[in-house]
Motif scaffolding. Structure first.
Motif, PDB file in Angstrom:
ATOM      1  N   MET A  84      -1.869   1.252  -8.170  1.00 38.53           N
ATOM      2  CA  MET A  84      -2.306   0.666  -6.901  1.00 38.53           C
ATOM      3  C   MET A  84      -2.095  -0.843  -6.907  1.00 38.53           C
ATOM      4  O   MET A  84      -1.532  -1.413  -5.958  1.00 38.53           O
ATOM      5  N   ALA A  85      -2.555  -1.484  -7.974  1.00 44.97           N
ATOM      6  CA  ALA A  85      -2.426  -2.943  -8.065  1.00 44.97           C
ATOM      7  C   ALA A  85      -0.962  -3.364  -8.110  1.00 44.97           C
ATOM      8  O   ALA A  85      -0.555  -4.328  -7.442  1.00 44.97           O
ATOM      9  N   GLY A  86      -0.167  -2.640  -8.883  1.00 47.06           N
ATOM     10  CA  GLY A  86       1.260  -2.959  -8.994  1.00 47.06           C
ATOM     11  C   GLY A  86       1.978  -2.797  -7.668  1.00 47.06           C
ATOM     12  O   GLY A  86       2.846  -3.610  -7.325  1.00 47.06           O
ATOM     13  N   GLY A  87       1.620  -1.757  -6.907  1.00 45.10           N
ATOM     14  CA  GLY A  87       2.258  -1.543  -5.617  1.00 45.10           C
ATOM     15  C   GLY A  87       1.993  -2.680  -4.649  1.00 45.10           C
ATOM     16  O   GLY A  87       2.916  -3.191  -3.994  1.00 45.10           O
ATOM     17  N   VAL A  88       0.734  -3.103  -4.561  1.00 45.25           N
ATOM     18  CA  VAL A  88       0.391  -4.203  -3.651  1.00 45.25           C
ATOM     19  C   VAL A  88       1.069  -5.497  -4.099  1.00 45.25           C
ATOM     20  O   VAL A  88       1.611  -6.254  -3.271  1.00 45.25           O
ATOM     21  N   LEU A  89       1.081  -5.757  -5.401  1.00 43.04           N
ATOM     22  CA  LEU A  89       1.716  -6.976  -5.916  1.00 43.04           C
ATOM     23  C   LEU A  89       3.204  -7.004  -5.583  1.00 43.04           C
ATOM     24  O   LEU A  89       3.729  -8.008  -5.079  1.00 43.04           O
ATOM     25  N   SER A 112       0.834  -1.208   0.000  1.00 40.12           N
ATOM     26  CA  SER A 112       0.000   0.000   0.000  1.00 40.12           C
ATOM     27  C   SER A 112       0.864   1.251   0.000  1.00 40.12           C
ATOM     28  O   SER A 112       0.528   2.260  -0.617  1.00 40.12           O
ATOM     29  N   LEU A 113       2.008   1.177   0.667  1.00 41.14           N
ATOM     30  CA  LEU A 113       2.946   2.304   0.678  1.00 41.14           C
ATOM     31  C   LEU A 113       3.569   2.495  -0.703  1.00 41.14           C
ATOM     32  O   LEU A 113       3.667   3.620  -1.216  1.00 41.14           O
ATOM     33  N   TYR A 114       4.003   1.404  -1.322  1.00 40.43           N
ATOM     34  CA  TYR A 114       4.546   1.478  -2.680  1.00 40.43           C
ATOM     35  C   TYR A 114       3.504   2.044  -3.647  1.00 40.43           C
ATOM     36  O   TYR A 114       3.830   2.809  -4.559  1.00 40.43           O
ATOM     37  N   ALA A 115       2.249   1.664  -3.436  1.00 37.30           N
ATOM     38  CA  ALA A 115       1.185   2.119  -4.333  1.00 37.30           C
ATOM     39  C   ALA A 115       1.032   3.632  -4.282  1.00 37.30           C
ATOM     40  O   ALA A 115       0.872   4.295  -5.314  1.00 37.30           O
ATOM     41  N   VAL A 116       1.093   4.198  -3.081  1.00 41.10           N
ATOM     42  CA  VAL A 116       0.950   5.654  -2.939  1.00 41.10           C
ATOM     43  C   VAL A 116       2.100   6.371  -3.643  1.00 41.10           C
ATOM     44  O   VAL A 116       1.898   7.390  -4.313  1.00 41.10           O
ATOM     45  N   ALA A 128       4.714   0.969 -10.591  1.00 40.75           N
ATOM     46  CA  ALA A 128       3.910   1.750 -11.542  1.00 40.75           C
ATOM     47  C   ALA A 128       3.966   1.143 -12.935  1.00 40.75           C
ATOM     48  O   ALA A 128       2.952   1.079 -13.639  1.00 40.75           O
ATOM     49  N   VAL A 129       5.141   0.674 -13.334  1.00 45.90           N
ATOM     50  CA  VAL A 129       5.290   0.054 -14.655  1.00 45.90           C
ATOM     51  C   VAL A 129       4.568  -1.293 -14.707  1.00 45.90           C
ATOM     52  O   VAL A 129       3.913  -1.626 -15.693  1.00 45.90           O
ATOM     53  N   VAL A 130       4.688  -2.068 -13.636  1.00 50.24           N
ATOM     54  CA  VAL A 130       4.006  -3.359 -13.578  1.00 50.24           C
ATOM     55  C   VAL A 130       2.496  -3.177 -13.697  1.00 50.24           C
ATOM     56  O   VAL A 130       1.810  -3.902 -14.429  1.00 50.24           O
ATOM     57  N   GLY A 131       1.963  -2.201 -12.982  1.00 47.80           N
ATOM     58  CA  GLY A 131       0.520  -1.961 -13.026  1.00 47.80           C
ATOM     59  C   GLY A 131       0.057  -1.336 -14.319  1.00 47.80           C
ATOM     60  O   GLY A 131      -1.102  -1.488 -14.713  1.00 47.80           O
ATOM     61  N   GLY A 132       0.947  -0.624 -14.992  1.00 46.13           N
ATOM     62  CA  GLY A 132       0.606   0.073 -16.236  1.00 46.13           C
ATOM     63  C   GLY A 132       0.847   1.561 -16.041  1.00 46.13           C
ATOM     64  O   GLY A 132      -0.002   2.252 -15.484  1.00 46.13           O
ATOM     65  N   ILE A 133       2.013   2.034 -16.448  1.00 46.54           N
ATOM     66  CA  ILE A 133       2.379   3.428 -16.217  1.00 46.54           C
ATOM     67  C   ILE A 133       1.359   4.353 -16.882  1.00 46.54           C
ATOM     68  O   ILE A 133       0.980   4.159 -18.039  1.00 46.54           O
ATOM     69  N   GLY A 134       0.876   5.324 -16.125  1.00 50.31           N
ATOM     70  CA  GLY A 134      -0.176   6.204 -16.613  1.00 50.31           C
ATOM     71  C   GLY A 134      -1.560   5.802 -16.138  1.00 50.31           C
ATOM     72  O   GLY A 134      -2.515   6.557 -16.304  1.00 50.31           O
ATOM     73  N   ASN A 135      -1.684   4.631 -15.527  1.00 49.09           N
ATOM     74  CA  ASN A 135      -2.968   4.139 -15.033  1.00 49.09           C
ATOM     75  C   ASN A 135      -2.950   4.147 -13.511  1.00 49.09           C
ATOM     76  O   ASN A 135      -2.166   3.422 -12.889  1.00 49.09           O
ATOM     77  N   ILE A 136      -3.798   4.960 -12.883  1.00 46.67           N
ATOM     78  CA  ILE A 136      -3.776   5.125 -11.430  1.00 46.67           C
ATOM     79  C   ILE A 136      -4.132   3.828 -10.713  1.00 46.67           C
ATOM     80  O   ILE A 136      -3.446   3.414  -9.773  1.00 46.67           O
ATOM     81  N   ARG A 137      -5.175   3.161 -11.159  1.00 42.46           N
ATOM     82  CA  ARG A 137      -5.557   1.897 -10.516  1.00 42.46           C
ATOM     83  C   ARG A 137      -4.506   0.822 -10.778  1.00 42.46           C
ATOM     84  O   ARG A 137      -4.287  -0.052  -9.935  1.00 42.46           O
ATOM     85  N   GLY A 138      -3.846   0.910 -11.895  1.00 47.81           N
ATOM     86  CA  GLY A 138      -2.749  -0.007 -12.179  1.00 47.81           C
ATOM     87  C   GLY A 138      -1.597   0.196 -11.211  1.00 47.81           C
ATOM     88  O   GLY A 138      -0.977  -0.771 -10.749  1.00 47.81           O
TER      89      GLY A 138
END
Length: 307
Positions: free
Chosen positions: A257-262, A18-22, A245-255
């Motif tokens: 979030m998902a990338g940070g938790v992963l 969650s910290l990485y996601a922020v 951010a890259v894992v979730g999809g750079i430019g996608n806010i929800r991505g």
């Protein structure tokens, strides 16, 4: 690894993620409107931590503050970190990036400027605050408040997770349901057309930087509350959050979030399986694997023309 250890590390992973996601949201917001990787964002994170440290040193919580006082100290420290992060991000956009954008500078120059700004802030913090790590004054008695499948969750972890969730949900609502959010999405989709439709590009971009800076600054406070404050503290979390951010999809806010938790869960699960020395490596392995099979990230999509 026993079942109990699995739950212990999973809880830690979600908290860290969650910290990485922020932090990752700061990268992805700026990339969305400028198609720029703001590598100075890690120093915004670091200066936010120093902002909370300065506030707490001025307030001097003392020993065993009351519950109400503890809430006040946390809120003021968080406000200090948000202020430092937001002002730093605004200054970066105003001084470093806006002149380049107005002159139509190549993207490579933006990247070099971002790296240069990062080194400048990194060394400036070391000069102003000293090179030795410091610890935030104790704001409350940190103890377990509940458990998840036997895994204890303490006050610091609850604070970290709830703050991250509130900021992420708030940002998602802001981007999708407010006038400013419409402007951010319009600039991210096609800055030139957005300008022709009356969107103030400079204002949208500066506010986007400030929002990312506030999130990064608060994340710095949350991270410092778990570890220490130092002028070098932004590098590893910044790189890891960028990978998220890259894992979730750079430019996608929800991505983001998902990338940070992963990434957070993968890192913590790596410790009992392979050892702590493989922790950072595992995040990069996830990044490489995602880019091999889905180059635009888990939730990524093609972005529009940059401002």
């Amino acid at each position: 690894m026993s079942l109990q250890e699995f739950w212990d590390y999973l809880v830690l992973g979600v908290m860290l993620g969650s910290l990485y996601a922020v932090i990752a949201i700061g990268y992805t917001l700026v990339y969305g409107v400028l198609q720029l990787i703001n590598f100075a964002h890690s120093e915004v994170f670091m200066l936010g931590a120093y902002g909370s440290l300065i506030v707490l040193q001025l307030l001097d919580p003392g020993d065993n503050p009351s519950a109400l006082a503890s809430i006040g100290f946390v809120a003021l420290a968080m406000a200090g970190s948000a202020l430092f992060g937001g002002v730093t991000a605004y200054g970066l956009e105003k001084v470093a990036y806006r002149p380049l954008r107005r002159r139509g500078a190549p993207r490579l120059i933006f990247l070099i400027t971002a790296i240069g700004a990062s080194f400048f802030l990194y060394n400036l913090a070391g000069k102003l605050f000293g090179r030795d790590p410091m610890t935030l004054p104790e704001m409350y008695d940190n103890h377990d408040v509940f458990s998840v499948f036997g895994a204890g969750v303490n006050i610091t972890q609850v604070l970290q997770f709830l703050t991250a969730v509130v900021m992420m949900v708030g940002l998602d609502l802001l981007v999708n349901r407010t006038k400013l959010g419409k402007g951010i999405r319009a600039v991210a989709q096609d800055a030139e057309v957005a300008s022709l439709m009356g969107v103030d590009i400079d204002r949208v971009i500066s506010r986007t930087f400030v929002i990312g800076g506030v999130l990064g600054g608060v994340a710095g406070f949350l991270f410092a509350n778990l570890n220490q404050v130092s002028y070098t503290m932004g590098f590893i979390p910044g790189i890891t959050a960028f990978a998220a951010a890259v894992v979730g999809g750079i430019g996608n806010i929800r991505g983001a979030m998902a990338g940070g938790v992963l990434i957070g869960v993968v890192e913590t699960m790596t410790v009992p399986l392979l050892g702590d020395e493989w922790r950072s490596v595992s995040a990069m392995v996830v990044l490489i694997l995602v880019l091999m099979f889905r180059p635009m990230g888990i939730l990524g999509k093609q972005v529009g023309r940059a401002a």
